[in-house]
Structures are given as structure tokens and as C-alpha cells.
Design a protein around this motif. Structure first.
Motif, short mmCIF file in Angstrom:
data_model
loop_
_atom_site.label_atom_id
_atom_site.label_comp_id
_atom_site.label_asym_id
_atom_site.label_seq_id
_atom_site.Cartn_x
_atom_site.Cartn_y
_atom_site.Cartn_z
N ALA A 37 0.86 -1.19 0.00
CA ALA A 37 0.00 0.00 0.00
C ALA A 37 0.88 1.23 0.00
N MET A 39 0.81 3.71 1.85
CA MET A 39 1.19 4.24 3.16
C MET A 39 2.37 3.51 3.80
N ARG A 65 0.95 -7.13 -4.55
CA ARG A 65 0.21 -8.01 -3.63
C ARG A 65 0.17 -9.39 -4.28
N TRP A 156 -9.31 0.96 9.37
CA TRP A 156 -8.22 0.47 8.51
C TRP A 156 -6.91 0.40 9.27
N1 SER Z 1 -3.95 2.72 3.47
C1 SER Z 1 -5.25 2.73 2.89
C2 SER Z 1 -5.44 1.65 1.84
O1 SER Z 1 -4.48 1.01 1.45
C3 SER Z 1 -5.49 4.09 2.27
O2 SER Z 1 -4.36 4.50 1.57
O3 SER Z 1 -6.53 1.45 1.41
#
Ligand code: SER
Length: 584
Positions: A37, A39, A65, A156
């Protein structure tokens, strides 16, 4: 302009700094093989560390992934994708984040708001209903009937622990049917396109939740899915991202897309991911472990499907596909042009290796199937396919499932481990998917490596440079440029110096800076190209300064006693030291 450019422009105009995509392998997270991801590379900053680019960031991040690898072949799954993200690190929060997402979708992309619906966090025993987000969406003109409140789907977190928070997800109605007045998130004509996470908590390993030092926003939007939606196609592989790749595969194989879409999608997807893995500055090569194993599986699976399409495997089909992919993406990822030849070589070498045994392996497989008197391929047969014909276990599983057969995969993995132990190659962990490297003892070895590097420079000469290193829980190995065998005296001096620094209890400091500043400041670095523009530099007093992903001890006193156990030649002009650390 395409989605990526529109997105970055939009957020840059709102005061965000664009940050480069991080490499596909996370630098400091041994729990995953690849960044999954946008982030992920930002976790330290979401946890409170100041980011050198400020408090508003945006990017497109290479994500991989592989848990869904076997699903690839349908209209929506991909092993590689790009995630668009914008972040607030203690800057704006729900109000601006929601407003900007809404404006980007409805004004920049011109999506009618009637086609949108959202979910917000319903609340649970610990955290209350997200009324702020709910009210914000209403104020922007989203009907209350199009706002669903959910609990689990609206919280999340990347894994088990770390920064987390409630989120609001934005859905698009992807169908020509009449749009239902009331939004039902389980109706799959509504597809999620954007996720805005309000990261204000940290979850610890004991399950407790505490507040982060700052309230952050983390959003993520998948490029392939949103592009397909904007272009009005129901099969992602028909969007502009894939269309020319599919056309090329069709041309190479002389097969129409409609006649075998599954194999074409698998080839397109897997070659693209293999291109991104092998071009990455992390320098991954096909192997039987970790990231290298994924790369091998992807290439081998693509080859098997090329075989199904009757593509002449010995032609340069894989290079033509890779070259088209490189052309499409090189404007965004410099590593693709830098490592273009590496990519072609990786693909070709792996193809040649696998191709030698593939046909025989498939024949052997069919023979096995014909002689079976049960519906399961046992561990010995699966192992033979692996060991003799190079079939990743997943390939055996795939071939088996096409014939409605099962495979004793667990038995295979046991056998595989036994075999590994017997041949005394790498030990545990191969199939668990995790990387070794962050245990307490390995962390100590990491720091000892920096001290050893510095000591060699002082004792042997400033032109000594690190050429490689390898750390296990039992020892460290360090390769360095040097044109002579170290004398006993040199070895003793190096050892003494490292132990002296350990005894001096020197703090190990970690600083973020631009790659340019790091080099200017004289920081040591093995492969400069491997690093992103912003790097982490570890300094140990004024003894050592190196670009490094860590992890390291906080103070040299934690290391223990350092001892060289061997010094030998590694290759021409390169010597190798093996050393251990102990508690006394
Ligand atoms: N971390 C969250 C996701 O991967 C939003 O960026 O959905």
C-alpha cells in the motif's frame, strides 16, 4: 492527461509535495515481502517522525500483492498496481480530506455525484460513530441514503499493529442499470474507488489502542480500477493501461483475446510485475526464496500460459512485452530505463532455465495423472516436479486444479524443508514469506557491520569499501575491497578498534536527508542508485556515517564483544571477514 498526472497536479496545487515512489521492497518491515500500500513506506512519519518534505504529501506508489496471485486471470485482479495517495501528517483532517476527494472526483474527473456513494464508521464500544464525516458528505450533497455506516469495513490498519483509524470509503456505481436510491455496499455494482483513512490511533502488539502524537490522513486510490471505471470498461484489461499489451500478446500468439482471455491476462499481468520487480533498485533475481521466489513463480507461470497460447517460447516474445511495458511507464519510473537490460536478461535467463524442463515436466505431470488411483497428487510426486522440473508448487496446484485434482501441499512443504535441512542450505522461513533480519541479535550485527567498515578504513586504508554483507543470527559476513590478505596485526587492530568503540558506549543516531545532502556530508553508501531521493543516514559519533535502512541498536554498548573468526579471499580484489559477537 491521465489519471496519475491529474491526481498529482490536483494535490500539488493544494500544497502537497510529491514524493517519489519507494522501492518495491520495504526497507524496514520484515513482515511483508513487498510494499502492498502507498502508506507502507510512510509508517514512521504517520507514527510521528517529521517528514523532510513537510506535512502534505502525495505520490503514486508501486505496490505488489501476491496473496491473490492465483486469482489473476479474471477481469480485476493484478499482482502489481499503482496506488495514488495523499497524506496529511498532522495537518488537515476530515473536513479538507473529504472535500478535496469529492471535488477531485466531481470537478476534475467530472463524475456525477449521483454515481457516488460512501461508507462511514458506525462506531463500536471503543470509538464513536464518525459523525463529522457523515455530516461532511451530507453538506457536499451526498444523500443520506447513499451513506452506509459500517463497523469492520470502516476501520483500517495495514497489518496487526501500527497506525490505524476509522475511514470513509467512496464507491462508484459501475453499471448501466438504474442507480438504486439506497446504497447497499454489498451490491457489487458499487465498486470502491477511494479510501480516506483518518489515522489517529496506534495499535500495539497487546491489542491496546492509543492516540498517535498527531492526527493524520492517509488516502489510497487504485490506478487500474479507477482508470477502467473512467473509461467505462468492465474488464480492467480493456482499459488504456492494458489494451496495447493485450493487443501485442494477441499479435504474438495469433490468438484473439476472446478466445483465451485468461492466459493473456496472466501473461500481461505477470510480465508487468516481473518487469517492476527486476527493474527495482533492490536488485532482486529469480531464486527459491522470498522475493526472488515470487519473481520466479511469476515468470514461470507467464511462460506456462504463453505455452498454452502456442507462442514460440524460444522467440523474444517476453522481451517484446517487457519492452512495451517499459515504454509505457519509464516516464514515471526512472529505474525502468536504468535497468532495462537487466530486466531483459532476468526474463530470458529464467525462461531458458525453465523452458529446458517445462515440456518434459508437463509430460511427466500427465503421466503422473494417468497413473493416479486417487484424486490427490502426493508429496513425493509434487516434490519430484519441483526438484527435477523446476515446477513451483503453485504451478503443480494450478495444473492439478485444471484437472480437478488435489495436491498434498502441506506434505510437500514438509518434504521441502527436510530436503533443505539435509542439503544444509538456508533454513526456516522459505514458505512463510517473511524475511529474516530484524531480531535483536541481527540488529546488533547490523551496527557491528558499520563499526567494522569504519575500523577497516582506519587500519587498512580509506580506499576500503564495502562490497557486500550478510547477516544471520549466528554470524556476520562482510566483503570489502582490498588487494591483500590482512596481516595478523591488521586483524587484531581492527578487532580492538571495534571493541573500543563498543566500550565507549556511543549513541547511534538516525537522520533523514536528501540523497544529495547525504553524499555531500560524506556518508558511506554501497549502491547509491538503490536509494530513494530521501534517505536514512545512521551515524555513530564521528566514527561512521552510512546510508542504511537499519535497523540498528541505539548505543554501541548494546553490541557485546566483537571477534573476527576468519579472513579470506572472496573474489579478485575483494576480501571477506566473518565475525561473531558474544555477550561477555
Ligand atoms: N492505506 C489505505 C489503503 O491502502 C489508504 O491508503 O486502502
Amino acid at each position: 492527461m491521465n489519471l496519475k498526472d491529474l491526481y498529482i497536479d490536483y494535490f500539488v496545487n493544494l500544497g502537497h509535495k510529491q514524493i517519489p515512489s519507494a522501492p518495491v521492497v520495504p526497507e524496514n518491515d520484515p513482515s511483508v515481502l513487498f510494499n502492498t500500500a502507498g502508506m507502507q513506506p510512510l509508517i514512521p512519519y504517520l507514527m510521528g517522525q517529521p517528514h523532510p518534505y513537510g506535512t502534505r504529501l502525495c505520490d503514486y506508489q508501486k505496490c505488489i500483492r501476491t496473496n491473490d496471485l492465483d486469482e489473476v486471470g479474471d477481469t480485476t485482479h493484478h499482482t502489481f498496481f499503482e496506488m495514488l495517495g495523499n497524506w496529511s501528517l498532522g495537518d488537515y483532517f476530515k473536513d479538507e480530506s473529504i472535500t478535496w476527494s469529492f471535488n477531485f472526483l466531481t470537478k476534475t474527473l467530472n463524475i456525477p455525484k449521483e454515481r457516488l456513494a460512501v461508507t462511514v464508521f458506525a462506531g463500536n464500544k471503543d470509538i464513536s460513530f464518525d459523525k463529522v464525516s457523515f455530516d461532511k458528505w451530507v453538506s457536499l450533497g451526498i444523500s443520506e441514503k447513499r451513506i452506509a455506516k459500517t463497523e469492520d469495513d470502516n476501520f483500517w490498519i495495514a497489518g496487526e499493529t501500527g497506525p490505524c483509524g476509522s475511514d470513509t470509503e467512496i464507491f462508484y456505481f459501475r453499471s448501466n442499470d438504474e442507480i438504486p436510491e439506497v446504497f447497499d455496499p454489498s451490491d457489487d455494482r458499487w465498486v470502491e474507488i477511494w479510501n480516506n483513512v483518518f489515522m489517529e490511533y496506534n495499535k500495539s502488539s497487546d491489542g491496546s489502542i492509543s492516540f498517535l502524537p498527531k492526527k493524520n490522513v492517509d488516502t489510497g486510490m487504485g490506478v487500474e480500477r479507477t482508470t477502467a471505471i473512467l473509461e467505462g470498461v468492465n474488464d480492467n484489461y480493456l482499459s488504456s493501461i492494458w489494451k496495447d499489451v493485450i493487443d501485442l500478446i494477441s499479435e504474438i500468439s495469433n490468438v484473439k483475446y476472446e478466445d483465451n482471455p485468461k492466459s493473456m491476462r496472466i501473461i500481461a499481468d505477470h510480465i508487468r510485475t516481473a518487469v517492476f520487480i527486476s527493474s527495482d533498485y533492490a536488485g532482486i533475481k529469480p531464486s527459491n526464496t522470498d522475493q526472488g521466489y515470487i519473481l520466479r513463480r511469476l515468470i514461470r507461470r507467464a511462460i506456462r500460459h504463453a505455452f498454452k497460447l502456442n507462442i514460440d517460447i524460444n522467440s523474444d516474445w517476453e522481451k517484446r512485452i517487457a519492452s512495451l511495458i517499459i515504454d509505457k511507464y519509464k516516464k514515471y519510473y526512472k529505474e525502468l530505463s536504468d535497468n532495462e537490460q537487466v530486466v531483459y536478461e532476468v526474463l530470458k535467463n529464467e525462461k531458458e532455465k525453465f523452458n529446458k524442463t517445462l515440456e518434459k515436466g508437463i509430460k511427466e505431470f500427465d503421466k503422473i495423472v494417468n497413473s493416479l488411483n486417487s484424486d490427490t497428487i502426493n508429496k513425493d510426486l509434487a516434490f519430484k516436479l519441483y526438484d527435477t522440473y523446476g515446477f513451483p508448487i503453485e504451478l503443480t496446484e494450478e495444473l492439478a486444479s485444471e484437472r480437478n485434482l488435489k495436491v498434498d501441499t502441506l506434505g510437500f512443504k514438509d518434504k521441502f524443508r527436510e530436503h533443505q535441512e539435509k542439503s544444509r542450505t538456508a533454513s526456516q522461513g522459505k514458505f512463510k514469506g517473511g524475511l529474516a533480519g530484524n531480531s535483536e541479535i541481527e540488529t546488533k550485527y547490523h551496527t557491528a557491520t558499520h563499526l567494522l567498515n569504519a575500523a577497516l578504513k582506519q587500519v587498512v586504508g580509506s580506499d576500503v569499501h564495502q562490497k557486500g554483507s550478510n547477516i544471520t543470527v549466528d554470524r556476520m559476513r562482510f566483503d570489502f575491497s582490498c588487494d591483500h590478505k590482512l596481516t595478523d596485526e591488521e586483524k587484531a587492530k581492527v578487532e580492538q578498534l571495534v571493541n573500543k568503540w563498543i566500550n565507549e558506549s556511543i549513541d547511534v543516531k538516525c537522520t533523514e536527508m536528501s540523497k544529495e545532502d547525504a553524499i555531500k556530508s560524506g556518508a558511506e553508501c554501497m549502491f547509491i542508485e538503490k536509494y530513494p531521493d530521501i534517505v536514512t543516514v545512521y551515524s555513530i559519533g564521528d566514527i561512521s556515517k552510512e546510508l542504511c535502512g537499519g535497523p540498528h541498536v541505539k548505543n554501541t554498548s548494546e553490541i557485546g564483544k566483537f571477534k573476527i573468526i576468519k579472513e579470506e579471499a572472496s573474489s579478485a580484489g575483494v576480501r571477506r571477514i566473518k565475525a561473531i559477537i558474544s555477550d561477555e
